[in-house]
Motif scaffolding. Sequence first.
Motif, mmCIF file in Angstrom:
data_model
loop_
_atom_site.group_PDB
_atom_site.id
_atom_site.type_symbol
_atom_site.label_atom_id
_atom_site.label_comp_id
_atom_site.label_asym_id
_atom_site.label_seq_id
_atom_site.Cartn_x
_atom_site.Cartn_y
_atom_site.Cartn_z
ATOM 1 N N ASP A 51 -3.109 5.642 8.562
ATOM 2 C CA ASP A 51 -3.104 7.104 8.646
ATOM 3 C C ASP A 51 -1.824 7.679 9.247
ATOM 4 O OD1 ASP A 51 -3.462 6.181 11.186
ATOM 5 O OD2 ASP A 51 -5.070 7.559 11.701
ATOM 6 N N GLY A 52 -0.748 6.919 9.280
ATOM 7 C CA GLY A 52 0.498 7.436 9.840
ATOM 8 C C GLY A 52 1.535 6.357 9.999
ATOM 9 N N ALA B 103 0.852 -1.192 0.000
ATOM 10 C CA ALA B 103 0.000 0.000 0.000
ATOM 11 C C ALA B 103 0.886 1.240 0.000
ATOM 12 C CB ALA B 103 -0.898 -0.002 1.233
ATOM 13 N N ALA B 104 0.361 2.338 -0.510
ATOM 14 C CA ALA B 104 1.114 3.591 -0.514
ATOM 15 C C ALA B 104 1.388 4.014 0.915
ATOM 16 C CB ALA B 104 0.319 4.671 -1.232
ATOM 17 N N PRO B 105 2.607 4.510 1.175
ATOM 18 C CA PRO B 105 2.917 4.926 2.543
ATOM 19 C C PRO B 105 2.127 6.176 2.928
ATOM 20 C CG PRO B 105 4.722 5.477 1.071
ATOM 21 C CD PRO B 105 3.729 4.694 0.273
ATOM 22 N N PRO B 106 1.934 6.395 4.225
ATOM 23 C CA PRO B 106 1.253 7.606 4.681
ATOM 24 C C PRO B 106 2.106 8.843 4.394
ATOM 25 C CG PRO B 106 2.108 6.350 6.534
ATOM 26 C CD PRO B 106 2.350 5.526 5.299
ATOM 27 N N ALA B 107 1.594 9.993 4.733
ATOM 28 C CA ALA B 107 2.289 11.261 4.481
ATOM 29 C C ALA B 107 3.737 11.195 4.958
ATOM 30 C CB ALA B 107 1.556 12.398 5.180
ATOM 31 N N VAL C 39 1.236 12.913 10.091
ATOM 32 C CA VAL C 39 1.688 14.173 9.504
ATOM 33 C C VAL C 39 0.520 14.802 8.763
ATOM 34 C CG1 VAL C 39 3.255 15.254 7.851
ATOM 35 C CG2 VAL C 39 4.036 13.316 9.220
ATOM 36 N N LYS C 40 0.337 16.102 9.009
ATOM 37 C CA LYS C 40 -0.661 16.872 8.268
ATOM 38 C C LYS C 40 -0.039 18.222 7.976
ATOM 39 C CE LYS C 40 -5.476 18.150 8.095
ATOM 40 N NZ LYS C 40 -6.778 18.076 8.729
ATOM 41 N N GLY C 41 0.294 18.434 6.713
ATOM 42 C CA GLY C 41 0.960 19.673 6.332
ATOM 43 C C GLY C 41 2.327 19.763 6.995
#
Length: 121
Positions: free
Chosen positions: A76-77, A3-7, A97-99
Amino acid sequence: MAAAPPAAVSGRWKTDDGKAIIAMMPCGTKMCGRVERLLIKQPAGGQLDERNPDKAKRGRQVTGLQIYWDLVPTDDGWKGPGYSPEDGRYYTAHIRVKGNKLTVKGCVAVFCKTVTWTRIA
């Protein structure tokens, strides 16, 4: 297929209390984090890991100390083991991470604490 890694968590982060810069970086297929620099006045010879529960590790310098290892992606992380040289506790870290903000939730058993760090250039 993975799966694609989180941010992206890689980078340099200033702690919420302004005491340190933490560098997060890949360690193979996982993520790790180290104390890159302390932003507080240190005793002569540097701040030591004097609260470590392992007496043999209490002479280690906090600057350069790995505090996250084996972090793996979640939906989600990132999640994995962490260590706080400030209080000498090992815990399970949940990182998101968000922004330009990184939220670290650290849990020991059912007791958790959440802090928010800021990405720096």
